[in-house]
Design an enzyme around this catalytic site. Structure first.
Site: not given
Ligand code: PMP
Length: 471
Positions: A59-60
């Site tokens: 997700s980063k």
């Protein structure tokens, strides 16, 4: 719903070719957790947002891109510049990907709690990695926060500072939230995510709540982290939980914060990976464990979404390594194992320990009262469930120290303590304990990742004696 397609090359017109890897960030799929739902008798629709399909596998990538674009727009990042960030790995990968495309250098600062694969991974992207000890307070000059601060100044670098940067939650508000709204046809009822910087949960929640104020937002948190009321340590799940409140923390948005133990997080990660064929990491396991509780209590037409931040590939030497799991007491290797030996003891309390600030005199009193010859030194007590092992002392060391300097008697035990005792899992084999006690006077027995008891040669002897008497 993603960052605008930058395709400028007319030769790409009419094709489905992305201009660069940056354009592949976001638009991740949403999948139903069908097998887990069956196994758990879940009445509602439980789904997972698969952030593993981002180019960096987590997700980063989203906040990494948003923070760099904003820094460029604000003139904080100049061509050829350097990015310095303390990160547990995933943000580093995202930053390294965007930096590669845009021509920046990266230096990442991490703690030694992080899985070694994550360090190698960042180096593979060409980044420099500095590893710092986790067991020091944030204000210590060797802590990863302080080292990152110093390097930022020395290298005149841009520090995205994901814990403070508003563009971290904004990335999720602009992309993750709208994607979920669209993917569920506006029917999402519950959003569950682990919280680290709180960027994912807060950003996504902001968008969803603006669309429908009734959507329930649930944070999953490692037991021991401050978000669910702990002191901030110790726990083993990576990337989530904190010992402070980041800027994106917004309790007004969260309906519930569910603490999940390391044991449940890891066992759930393994179970989901096997049952669904979706390899997830420890923090994903933690989020799913919380989501299972939420989905069980939800109505049949409810749609529960859990965000899976990254893949289990980064944790093969930990969560998915049976020996590592057994050593922390998360797995049982046998029926009659170390745990069975503990049952054979007299009336010694389960675990005896001293605080690092107690005096040597108090320590000796305690050891004599309970007739033990060594004792672990632990902080964060009580309750002992939150104990963090700092070291240990034994009567030989104490005798020696006091003989050479009688003043030691009134000193804090942490000034004379020795290293931590070697550890063994409650579910490991008796023969391993025997082998280890060949060279160590005592072992620290772990259960669910936490210290349970101290085991000595005499404990093993009494057990063997009792077993042979039955025998
Ligand atoms: N899981 C992992 C493995 C992570 O690296 C992170 C980010 N620190 C999270 C979960 C939590 O996401 P956030 O920082 O957006 O709260």
């Amino acid at each position: 719903m993603a960052w605008g397609n930058e395709a400028t090359d007319s030769r790409l017109h009419g094709t489905n070719i992305a201009e660069s890897v940056i354009d592949l960030i976001g638009r991740t799929p949403l999948v139903r957790l069908k097998r887990i739902s069956e196994l758990e008798n879940i009445p509602s629709v439980l789904t997972m947002k698969m952030e593993t399909t981002n180019p960096g596998g987590s997700s980063k990538d989203r906040p990494a891109l948003e923070m760099i674009l904003a820094a460029e727009a604000d003139g904080l990042l100049k061509p050829g510049g350097t990015i310095v960030e303390p990160t547990s790995g995933n943000t580093g990968v995202g930053l390294a990907i965007v930096a590669a495309q845009r021509g920046y250098n990266c230096v990442f600062v991490m703690t030694d709690k992080v899985a070694p694969e994550k360090v190698s991974l960042l180096r593979a992207y060409g980044a420099e990695v500095v590893v710092c000890p986790v067991a020091v307070p944030p204000e210590d000059p060797t802590s990863y926060y302080k080292v990152a601060e110093r390097l930022t100044i020395e290298l005149e670098a841009f520090r995205p500072n994901q814990y403070q940067n508003p563009n971290n939650p904004i990335a999720h508000e602009r992309t993750t939230g709208p994607e979920l709204w669209e993917q569920t046809g506006g029917r999402i009822t519950h959003f569950v995510a682990g919280a680290g910087t709180c960027g994912s949960i807060t950003g996504t929640a902001r968008f969803l709540r603006a669309k429908n104020p009734n959507i329930k937002i649930i944070a999953a948190d490692p037991e021991g982290s401050v978000f669910s009321g702990g002191s901030g340590r110790p726990y083993l799940v990576e990337g989530v939980g904190e010992d402070f409140f980041p800027a994106a923390w917004d309790a007004s948005l969260y309906d519930e914060i569910i603490p999940i133990s390391d044991e449940e997080s890891f066992l759930t990660a393994r179970r989901v990976s096997r049952a669904e064929g979706i390899l997830i990491g420890g923090s994903g396991g933690m989020a799913v464990a919380a989501a299972i509780r939420v989905a069980k209590a939800a109505e049949p037409n409810d749609i529960v979404v859990v965000l899976n931040p990254d893949s289990g590939r980064g944790y093969l030497s930990r969560v998915f390594d049976d020996a590592w799991m057994a050593n922390f007491g998360f797995l049982k290797e046998c029926e009659q194992c170390v745990g069975a030996m503990l049952g054979h003891r007299g009336n010694t309390p389960e675990l005896l320990y001293v605080n690092p600030t107690q005096t040597v005199r108090e320590t000796i009193d305690l050891m004599q009262t309970h007739e033990v010859s060594q004792i672990p030194v632990c902080k964060n007590t009580p309750p002992f469930a939150n104990a963090e092992v700092s070291g240990a002392v034994d009567e030989l060391e104490l005798m020696d120290a006091i003989f050479h300097n009688p003043a030691v008697m009134e000193m804090q035990v942490q000034t004379v303590m020795g290293p931590k005792l070697p550890t063994i899992g409650v579910g490991q084999k008796v023969e391993l304990a025997v082998q280890m006690l060949d060279s160590a006077a005592a072992l620290l027995v772990l259960s669910g990742g936490r210290p349970l008891s101290v085991m000595t040669r005499s404990d093993v002897l009494s057990y063997l004696q009792a077993v042979s008497a039955y025998g």
